[in-house]
Design a protein around this motif. Structure first.
Motif, mmCIF file in Angstrom:
data_model
loop_
_atom_site.group_PDB
_atom_site.id
_atom_site.type_symbol
_atom_site.label_atom_id
_atom_site.label_comp_id
_atom_site.label_asym_id
_atom_site.label_seq_id
_atom_site.Cartn_x
_atom_site.Cartn_y
_atom_site.Cartn_z
ATOM 1 N N TYR A 56 0.784 -1.235 0.000
ATOM 2 C CA TYR A 56 0.000 0.000 0.000
ATOM 3 C C TYR A 56 0.822 1.294 0.000
ATOM 4 C CZ TYR A 56 -3.769 -3.182 1.308
ATOM 5 O OH TYR A 56 -4.678 -4.209 1.334
ATOM 6 N N ARG A 57 2.117 1.207 0.319
ATOM 7 C CA ARG A 57 2.960 2.417 0.399
ATOM 8 C C ARG A 57 2.259 3.509 1.209
ATOM 9 N NH1 ARG A 57 7.500 0.284 -0.920
ATOM 10 N NH2 ARG A 57 7.581 -0.610 -2.979
ATOM 11 N N HIS A 58 1.756 3.117 2.357
ATOM 12 C CA HIS A 58 0.910 4.007 3.159
ATOM 13 C C HIS A 58 1.677 4.735 4.252
ATOM 14 C CE1 HIS A 58 1.233 0.334 5.465
ATOM 15 N NE2 HIS A 58 0.887 1.026 6.531
ATOM 16 N N ARG A 59 1.043 5.794 4.725
ATOM 17 C CA ARG A 59 1.521 6.475 5.925
ATOM 18 C C ARG A 59 0.296 6.869 6.707
ATOM 19 N NH1 ARG A 59 3.803 12.398 5.841
ATOM 20 N NH2 ARG A 59 3.035 12.136 7.844
ATOM 21 N N ALA A 60 0.437 6.896 8.025
ATOM 22 C CA ALA A 60 -0.672 7.228 8.917
ATOM 23 C C ALA A 60 -0.290 8.424 9.766
ATOM 24 C CB ALA A 60 -1.017 6.033 9.797
ATOM 25 N N GLU A 61 -1.160 9.401 9.787
ATOM 26 C CA GLU A 61 -0.950 10.618 10.556
ATOM 27 C C GLU A 61 -1.978 10.669 11.687
ATOM 28 O OE1 GLU A 61 -1.628 15.404 9.998
ATOM 29 O OE2 GLU A 61 -1.659 14.094 8.247
ATOM 30 N N PRO A 62 -1.556 10.474 12.948
ATOM 31 C CA PRO A 62 -2.503 10.519 14.063
ATOM 32 C C PRO A 62 -3.208 11.877 14.140
ATOM 33 C CG PRO A 62 -0.414 9.604 14.776
ATOM 34 C CD PRO A 62 -0.195 10.171 13.401
ATOM 35 N N LEU A 63 -4.526 11.821 14.353
ATOM 36 C CA LEU A 63 -5.334 13.032 14.453
ATOM 37 C C LEU A 63 -5.736 13.333 15.886
ATOM 38 C CD1 LEU A 63 -7.677 12.278 11.418
ATOM 39 C CD2 LEU A 63 -5.698 13.837 11.473
ATOM 40 N N ASP A 64 -6.169 12.289 16.613
ATOM 41 C CA ASP A 64 -6.558 12.476 18.013
ATOM 42 C C ASP A 64 -6.519 11.129 18.725
ATOM 43 O OD1 ASP A 64 -9.120 11.120 17.553
ATOM 44 O OD2 ASP A 64 -9.831 13.004 16.705
ATOM 45 N N LEU A 72 -6.691 2.561 24.125
ATOM 46 C CA LEU A 72 -6.409 3.884 23.575
ATOM 47 C C LEU A 72 -6.800 3.858 22.109
ATOM 48 C CD1 LEU A 72 -2.954 4.593 25.225
ATOM 49 C CD2 LEU A 72 -5.163 5.582 25.818
ATOM 50 N N LEU A 73 -7.720 4.736 21.754
ATOM 51 C CA LEU A 73 -8.217 4.807 20.386
ATOM 52 C C LEU A 73 -7.564 5.982 19.685
ATOM 53 C CD1 LEU A 73 -12.004 4.267 21.162
ATOM 54 C CD2 LEU A 73 -10.260 2.536 20.697
ATOM 55 N N VAL A 74 -6.821 5.703 18.642
ATOM 56 C CA VAL A 74 -6.146 6.745 17.878
ATOM 57 C C VAL A 74 -6.783 6.785 16.496
ATOM 58 C CG1 VAL A 74 -3.954 7.550 16.915
ATOM 59 C CG2 VAL A 74 -3.983 6.373 19.132
ATOM 60 N N ARG A 75 -7.381 7.925 16.181
ATOM 61 C CA ARG A 75 -7.881 8.137 14.821
ATOM 62 C C ARG A 75 -6.727 8.710 14.009
ATOM 63 N NH1 ARG A 75 -11.907 11.182 12.904
ATOM 64 N NH2 ARG A 75 -11.063 12.927 14.061
ATOM 65 N N ALA A 76 -6.515 8.129 12.828
ATOM 66 C CA ALA A 76 -5.400 8.574 11.992
ATOM 67 C C ALA A 76 -5.846 8.652 10.540
ATOM 68 C CB ALA A 76 -4.222 7.613 12.122
ATOM 69 N N ARG A 77 -5.309 9.649 9.839
ATOM 70 C CA ARG A 77 -5.526 9.778 8.406
ATOM 71 C C ARG A 77 -4.484 8.902 7.719
ATOM 72 N NH1 ARG A 77 -4.993 14.817 8.004
ATOM 73 N NH2 ARG A 77 -7.189 15.310 8.159
#
Length: 106
Positions: A56-64, A72-77
């Motif tokens: 997927y060549r992905h990256r995840a950016e935590p939002l909150d 612990l729930l981390v929403r990420a883009r």
């Protein structure tokens, strides 16, 4: 936002060169649930992580980050080479000490 160290490592490790550090963030009996599959222990989890990045060549950016039900729930883009990119996903982490014990991605 300040993430606990193992979660910070999860989001900042670079595949494949940081594989050992990524795997070390997980407990010896850790479990990751993603895309209908279960990965057990740091070695399988590292293999899953490297394969997912290659695909997927992905990256995840935590939002909150919030806490619910002992997790612990981390929403990420998440952006990468997949349909619907970017997407906001929830990463539900259960920690044991300084390690990730359980992770569900959805």
């Amino acid at each position: 936002m300040t993430l606990p160290k193992p979660i910070q490592t999860y989001f900042t490790a670079q595949a494949p060169q940081d594989g050992a550090a990524f795997a070390a963030a997980f407990a010896p009996d850790a479990i990751v649930h993603d895309e209908g599959a279960t990965h057990l222990g740091p070695a399988q989890i590292e293999d899953w992580w490297k394969a997912a990045f290659a695909k997927y060549r992905h990256r995840a950016e935590p939002l909150d980050m919030t806490e619910a039900g002992g997790k612990l729930l981390v929403r990420a883009r998440v952006s990468g080479d997949f349909p619907g990119s970017p997407a906001v996903l929830t990463f539900a982490f259960a920690l044991t000490g300084d390690h990730i014990q359980d992770l569900r991605i959805g």
